[in-house]
Design an enzyme around this catalytic site. Structure first.
Site, short mmCIF file in Angstrom:
data_model
loop_
_atom_site.label_atom_id
_atom_site.label_comp_id
_atom_site.label_asym_id
_atom_site.label_seq_id
_atom_site.Cartn_x
_atom_site.Cartn_y
_atom_site.Cartn_z
N THR A 10 34.95 35.78 40.51
CA THR A 10 33.41 35.88 40.04
C THR A 10 33.09 35.84 38.58
O THR A 10 32.33 34.98 38.23
CB THR A 10 32.74 37.12 40.77
OG1 THR A 10 32.94 37.05 42.26
CG2 THR A 10 31.43 37.23 40.37
N ASP A 51 28.68 36.18 49.37
CA ASP A 51 30.37 36.57 49.05
C ASP A 51 30.50 37.72 49.83
O ASP A 51 31.57 37.48 50.48
CB ASP A 51 30.18 36.80 47.58
CG ASP A 51 31.52 37.11 47.10
OD1 ASP A 51 32.43 36.18 47.17
OD2 ASP A 51 31.84 38.27 46.95
N HIS A 90 38.99 34.21 47.66
CA HIS A 90 38.89 33.41 46.76
C HIS A 90 39.53 33.77 45.63
O HIS A 90 40.06 35.05 45.56
CB HIS A 90 37.49 33.13 46.44
CG HIS A 90 36.72 34.20 45.91
ND1 HIS A 90 36.81 34.80 44.72
CD2 HIS A 90 35.78 34.99 46.79
CE1 HIS A 90 35.94 35.78 44.53
NE2 HIS A 90 35.38 35.98 45.78
#
Ligand code: AMP
Ligand code: ZN
Ligand code: ZN
Length: 409
Positions: free
Chosen positions: A71, A193, A347
């Site tokens: 992020t 997310d 991720h």
């Protein structure tokens, strides 16, 4: 008839809240991030508002993140045009050997507020330095003073502020009289997310969160339409990365290969940042080729395409899991509350995986209509936004040539 004229006159004198009807509405950018919005989510469910933006604007097949696909590194790349190794936020969790301090993100983080960590110029600083007003309703690091500059108005991150309130703040700022009105605005939503991590990208929960994001952008579009400025402002919708499923069957246990007492783990998964307490070579030789789904680099040896070598916050050893794999220890997973931690999605992986792709949509007077372009890397958006706002960009790693197809001029 006479009454009408008088009424309008009063409105102008008192500063009509919606003076957008004046023709001089300056180029304006609203940059919106929906954290973890994978490039293919638009096709998963019914999204009338996204469809309207895409049909009337430009869309890239994907917004390819920079490495690591986390992020903070990517939000900062989007607003600076610099690779993480150049803007300084090379991970969400870092150790700086010169400061002898750790960096971490999340609500209430003190280091996030400290401008000393940031080595590149965000576009709101570029704008304010060139006498354009910027206002931020959340964006990673917009709450920090950077190079002595802050957005004219901003908020310290607070995840409890409702999505509607964030949108309404943007509209409120656009209602300012033109002398105070911002030219560059941001907002940020972490909802997708959060749901993606917990339930996985293919879940019904993600579909429902996509619809919720669609309603959120719809609220903004409705507010702009009622002010008759929907076609006058530029909306840029982006995400920082995508999402890939993980599994409790796909775990790399570092303690199978090394003595964990001999290292300091700065970050864990899927990109482990490892500081050996003793010999780097000894740890590296034990991890290198240890597991078929783990790629291990000594600092300076990562492939050039990752742009992950030249920053003192990159640790002596970086170990990168393949897509779907997680890095941990037996000790950690044996604790009760950690048992199911690796059966969701995450991720951070190599941006070469399509699953790590995010989104880019541009709508408004600067953008071509109905244009579906190829995937672009996120280093290029800073130059593009500077061009739309007629700002002289600071030094960056992107090129305007990569986004020119989306722009009318
Ligand atoms: P990630 O799991 O890497 O996608 O990180 C997402 C998390 O970043 C969010 O859930 C927030 O807790 C955190 N975050 C987002 N914006 C900020 C901010 N401005 N300051 C601190 N933490 C943030
Ligand atoms: Zn994210
Ligand atoms: Zn995340």
């Amino acid at each position: 008839m006479k009454m009408l004229f008088v009424f309008c006159g009063i409105l102008i004198l008192t500063g009509c809240p919606h003076d957008e009807k004046a023709d001089n509405f300056s180029p304006t950018v609203i940059l919106i991030s929906m954290d973890g919005f994978r490039w293919d989510y638009f096709n998963k469910t019914n999204t009338p508002n996204f469809d309207e933006l895409i049909d009337g604007g430009s869309k890239a097949e994907a917004l390819i993140p920079s490495f690591p696909s986390k992020t903070f590194p990517n939000h900062i790349t989007i607003v600076t045009g610099r690779y993480p190794e150049n803007h300084g936020i090379v991970a969400n969790k870092m150790y700086d050997p010169d400061f002898d301090e750790y960096y971490y993100i999340g609500q209430g983080s003190a280091p996030v507020l400290d401008g000393k960590w940031y080595n590149a110029e965000p576009i709101w600083v570029t704008a304010e330095k060139q006498n354009q007003t910027a206002m931020t309703m959340f964006w990673p690091i917009s709450e920090a003073e950077i190079m002595g500059v802050r957005p004219s108005e901003y908020f310290v991150y607070d995840g409890s502020v409702s999505r509607n309130d964030r949108v309404d703040q943007i509209l409120k700022w656009l209602d300012y009289p033109s002398s105070k009105r911002p030219r560059f605005l941001t907002t940020y939503f972490s909802h997708l997310d959060d749901v993606g991590h917990r339930h996985g990208p293919d879940s019904d929960e993600v579909k429902s969160a996509i619809r919720e994001m669609d309603r959120t952008v719809g609220r903004l579009m409705d507010g702009l339409k009622s002010r008759e400025i929907f076609q006058k402002v530029n909306i840029i919708l982006v995400s920082d990365h995508g999402m890939a499923t993980t599994s409790s069957d796909s775990i790399i246990f570092l303690d199978d290969y090394i003595d964990m007492d001999k290292v300091i783990m700065v970050d864990w998964t899927p990109v482990a940042a490892i500081r050996p307490k003793g010999s780097i070579d000894s740890i590296h030789s034990k991890l290198h080729n240890a597991h078929p789904n783990l790629t291990v680099y000594k600092k300076g040896e990562a492939p050039a395409r990752l742009h992950y070598s030249s920053n003192r916050r990159i640790q002596p050893i970086t170990a990168i899991a393949d897509e779907h794999w997680s890095i941990t220890t037996h000790d950690y997973t044996s604790q009760d509350d950690h048992a199911d931690k690796y059966s969701g999605a995450t991720h951070g992986y190599d941006p070469v995986y399509p699953s790590m792709g995010g989104i880019f949509v541009g709508h408004g007077p600067a953008f071509n209509k109905g244009l579906l372009g190829p995937g672009i890397t996120n280093i290029h958006l800073y130059e593009m936004m500077c061009k739309i706002l007629s700002l002289t960009p600071a030094e960056n790693d992107g090129s305007i040539d990569s986004t020119r197809i989306f722009l009318i001029n």
